[in-house]
Write a protein that holds these residues in place. Structure first.
Motif, PDB file in Angstrom:
ATOM      1  N   MET A  93       0.882  -1.133  -0.241  1.00 57.96           N
ATOM      2  CA  MET A  93      -0.079  -0.078   0.013  1.00 57.96           C
ATOM      3  C   MET A  93       0.953   1.288  -0.045  1.00 57.96           C
ATOM      4  O   MET A  93       0.634   2.344  -0.549  1.00 57.96           O
ATOM      5  N   GLY A  94       2.128   1.359   0.506  1.00 57.19           N
ATOM      6  CA  GLY A  94       2.970   2.429   0.641  1.00 57.19           C
ATOM      7  C   GLY A  94       3.363   2.776  -0.707  1.00 57.19           C
ATOM      8  O   GLY A  94       3.823   4.082  -0.932  1.00 57.19           O
ATOM      9  N   GLY A  95       3.301   1.987  -1.821  1.00 58.01           N
ATOM     10  CA  GLY A  95       3.853   2.246  -3.075  1.00 58.01           C
ATOM     11  C   GLY A  95       2.794   2.988  -3.828  1.00 58.01           C
ATOM     12  O   GLY A  95       3.139   3.674  -4.655  1.00 58.01           O
ATOM     13  N   ASP A 132      11.764   6.476  -2.486  1.00 56.48           N
ATOM     14  CA  ASP A 132      10.724   5.471  -1.474  1.00 56.48           C
ATOM     15  C   ASP A 132      11.467   4.559  -0.574  1.00 56.48           C
ATOM     16  O   ASP A 132      10.695   4.073  -0.128  1.00 56.48           O
ATOM     17  N   VAL A 133      12.723   4.568  -0.712  1.00 55.00           N
ATOM     18  CA  VAL A 133      13.385   3.460   0.309  1.00 55.00           C
ATOM     19  C   VAL A 133      12.906   3.924   1.515  1.00 55.00           C
ATOM     20  O   VAL A 133      12.914   3.208   2.764  1.00 55.00           O
ATOM     21  N   ILE A 134      13.049   5.341   1.673  1.00 52.57           N
ATOM     22  CA  ILE A 134      12.774   5.805   3.161  1.00 52.57           C
ATOM     23  C   ILE A 134      11.631   5.658   3.541  1.00 52.57           C
ATOM     24  O   ILE A 134      11.217   5.297   4.823  1.00 52.57           O
ATOM     25  N   ARG A 135      10.225   5.582   2.542  1.00 56.78           N
ATOM     26  CA  ARG A 135       8.942   5.398   3.119  1.00 56.78           C
ATOM     27  C   ARG A 135       9.056   3.878   3.596  1.00 56.78           C
ATOM     28  O   ARG A 135       8.306   3.357   4.597  1.00 56.78           O
ATOM     29  N   TYR A 136       9.642   2.991   2.952  1.00 50.16           N
ATOM     30  CA  TYR A 136       9.497   1.568   3.096  1.00 50.16           C
ATOM     31  C   TYR A 136      10.205   1.335   4.395  1.00 50.16           C
ATOM     32  O   TYR A 136       9.876   0.448   5.377  1.00 50.16           O
ATOM     33  N   LEU A 167      14.682  -7.680   2.747  1.00 50.72           N
ATOM     34  CA  LEU A 167      13.624  -8.313   1.791  1.00 50.72           C
ATOM     35  C   LEU A 167      12.445  -7.440   1.622  1.00 50.72           C
ATOM     36  O   LEU A 167      12.041  -7.341   0.368  1.00 50.72           O
ATOM     37  N   SER A 168      11.737  -6.951   2.745  1.00 46.43           N
ATOM     38  CA  SER A 168      10.567  -6.289   2.564  1.00 46.43           C
ATOM     39  C   SER A 168      10.973  -4.967   1.810  1.00 46.43           C
ATOM     40  O   SER A 168      10.057  -4.668   0.735  1.00 46.43           O
ATOM     41  N   ILE A 169      12.098  -4.174   2.000  1.00 44.53           N
ATOM     42  CA  ILE A 169      12.243  -3.050   1.065  1.00 44.53           C
ATOM     43  C   ILE A 169      12.273  -3.316  -0.280  1.00 44.53           C
ATOM     44  O   ILE A 169      11.761  -2.566  -1.107  1.00 44.53           O
ATOM     45  N   GLY A 170      13.156  -4.443  -0.265  1.00 45.69           N
ATOM     46  CA  GLY A 170      13.375  -4.770  -1.864  1.00 45.69           C
ATOM     47  C   GLY A 170      12.112  -5.207  -2.767  1.00 45.69           C
ATOM     48  O   GLY A 170      11.933  -4.813  -3.650  1.00 45.69           O
ATOM     49  N   PHE A 171      11.034  -5.700  -1.993  1.00 48.41           N
ATOM     50  CA  PHE A 171      10.107  -5.913  -2.671  1.00 48.41           C
ATOM     51  C   PHE A 171       9.111  -4.972  -2.737  1.00 48.41           C
ATOM     52  O   PHE A 171       8.503  -4.673  -3.973  1.00 48.41           O
ATOM     53  N   GLY A 172       9.109  -4.224  -1.834  1.00 54.61           N
ATOM     54  CA  GLY A 172       8.183  -2.706  -2.190  1.00 54.61           C
ATOM     55  C   GLY A 172       9.035  -1.960  -3.231  1.00 54.61           C
ATOM     56  O   GLY A 172       8.202  -1.390  -4.044  1.00 54.61           O
ATOM     57  N   LEU A 173      10.203  -1.964  -3.362  1.00 55.53           N
ATOM     58  CA  LEU A 173      10.808  -1.144  -4.436  1.00 55.53           C
ATOM     59  C   LEU A 173      10.430  -1.700  -6.055  1.00 55.53           C
ATOM     60  O   LEU A 173      10.428  -0.994  -6.791  1.00 55.53           O
ATOM     61  N   CYS A 174      10.334  -3.184  -6.038  1.00 55.89           N
ATOM     62  CA  CYS A 174       9.747  -3.574  -7.121  1.00 55.89           C
ATOM     63  C   CYS A 174       8.317  -3.612  -7.558  1.00 55.89           C
ATOM     64  O   CYS A 174       8.019  -3.295  -8.513  1.00 55.89           O
ATOM     65  N   PHE A 175       7.793  -3.754  -6.443  1.00 52.48           N
ATOM     66  CA  PHE A 175       6.118  -3.702  -6.590  1.00 52.48           C
ATOM     67  C   PHE A 175       5.757  -2.224  -7.029  1.00 52.48           C
ATOM     68  O   PHE A 175       4.672  -2.085  -7.496  1.00 52.48           O
ATOM     69  N   TRP A 177       6.760  -0.054  -9.045  1.00 51.88           N
ATOM     70  CA  TRP A 177       6.657   0.147 -10.376  1.00 51.88           C
ATOM     71  C   TRP A 177       5.405   0.067 -10.849  1.00 51.88           C
ATOM     72  O   TRP A 177       5.274   0.328 -12.164  1.00 51.88           O
ATOM     73  N   ILE A 178       4.566  -0.982 -10.404  1.00 52.39           N
ATOM     74  CA  ILE A 178       3.325  -0.962 -10.954  1.00 52.39           C
ATOM     75  C   ILE A 178       2.402   0.466 -10.719  1.00 52.39           C
ATOM     76  O   ILE A 178       1.773   0.783 -11.735  1.00 52.39           O
ATOM     77  N   SER A 179       2.816   1.219  -9.568  1.00 51.80           N
ATOM     78  CA  SER A 179       2.328   2.425  -9.255  1.00 51.80           C
ATOM     79  C   SER A 179       2.868   3.305 -10.115  1.00 51.80           C
ATOM     80  O   SER A 179       1.850   4.299 -10.622  1.00 51.80           O
ATOM     81  N   VAL A 180       4.033   3.259 -10.565  1.00 53.05           N
ATOM     82  CA  VAL A 180       4.700   4.230 -11.367  1.00 53.05           C
ATOM     83  C   VAL A 180       4.076   3.954 -12.803  1.00 53.05           C
ATOM     84  O   VAL A 180       3.624   5.097 -13.385  1.00 53.05           O
ATOM     85  N   TRP A 181       3.861   2.845 -13.297  1.00 49.87           N
ATOM     86  CA  TRP A 181       3.258   2.616 -14.509  1.00 49.87           C
ATOM     87  C   TRP A 181       1.646   2.964 -14.534  1.00 49.87           C
ATOM     88  O   TRP A 181       1.170   4.041 -15.783  1.00 49.87           O
TER      89      TRP A 181
END
Length: 275
Positions: A93-95, A132-136, A167-175, A177-181
């Motif tokens: 949700m943070g993304g 967004d690393v800071i947010r996660y 791992l949580s932060i890494g997944f957030g940074l990947c996920f 990109w859906i929001s960016v799109w």
């Protein structure tokens, strides 16, 4: 010769070219734009409510309002089960805010200014995602810190807990990109939020965040098993409170790679068309 007679220096002269190669230039430009995003966040701290106050409210709500009914009265045991799942949900949700912010910047003409600067074309998007690393990280610290206040305990040790956060932060940074799109496709920030909630809510509630998978109807278990949130939650649970990790971790890493392979090109293509 008058001033108007001087030849105009083309923008492709060496002095305007990024030094150090395309990759180095992209990193440098993205870092500068990441700093811009961080300054913007620091000046509007209320923008962090979705990664500070909202996770706390959800954790309290499900622990004390629904936890007794779901767990048969064992709220302490349910908190141990719930918090790793809530951490994964909060990251997804943070993304959403990232796509909203990028969409708002485009509407305000901010990206027109970026286009006029000698920076890498993808730098604004990469810089915004990196910020967004800071947010996660905030989500992880708030969730774990407040969880410990109300009774959650890490049962595996410091190193696995750090691995869970990473791992949580890494997944957030990947996920994200859906929001960016989505932010590059739709017209308004409100539309970004609406579409992303339509995606994130089914993924969050149709997973093993709140209840074990085997308690769900058979048709729903199928969806849970193919849901990218499910292996992430299982991996975080294993790292924080114990349980199998390796198999779930491999599936999570595969999902992370797939999200990048699919949605980074889609986001960049939509950005090139929009901005």
């Amino acid at each position: 010769m008058t001033t108007l007679d001087w030849p105009v220096r083309p923008a492709t002269d060496d002095i305007d070219k990024p030094r150090g190669g395309a990759v180095v230039a992209l990193v440098r430009h993205a870092a500068a734009l990441m700093r811009r995003s961080l300054i913007k966040t620091a000046r509007t701290p209320e923008a962090l409510m979705d990664v500070t106050l909202q996770p706390v409210i959800f954790l309290l709500l499900f622990t004390y309002l629904f936890g007794g009914a779901i767990s048969g009265g064992d709220r302490a045991g349910y908190l141990q089960f719930l918090l790793p799942g809530m951490l994964a949900q909060s990251l997804a949700m943070g993304g959403i805010a990232l796509g909203q912010n990028l969409n708002a910047d485009i509407e305000k003409g901010v990206f027109d200014r970026f286009r006029s600067l000698p920076v890498a074309r993808s730098a604004p998007l990469v810089g915004a995602v990196a910020a967004d690393v800071i947010r996660y990280l905030t989500v992880c610290l708030v969730m774990l810190g407040f969880g410990m206040i109300i009774g959650f305990r890490v049962e595996t040790g410091l190193v696995p807990a750090i691995a869970a956060v990473g791992l949580s932060i890494g997944f957030g940074l990947c996920f994200c990109w859906i929001s960016v799109w989505v932010g590059m496709l739709v017209r308004t920030p409100g539309a970004v939020q609406g579409l992303m909630f339509l995606l994130v809510f089914p993924l969050s509630f149709g997973s093993n965040v709140f209840v074990p998978t085997d308690t769900l109807p058979g048709w729903l278990q199928w969806f849970v098993h193919v849901n990218p949130i499910t292996p992430l939650v299982s991996t975080i649970r294993g790292l924080l409170v114990g349980g199998p990790v390796a198999g779930h971790l491999l599936v999570t890493l595969a999902w992370m790679a797939g999200l990048l392979v699919v949605f980074v090109p889609l986001a960049l293509r939509a950005y090139n068309r929009r901005a």
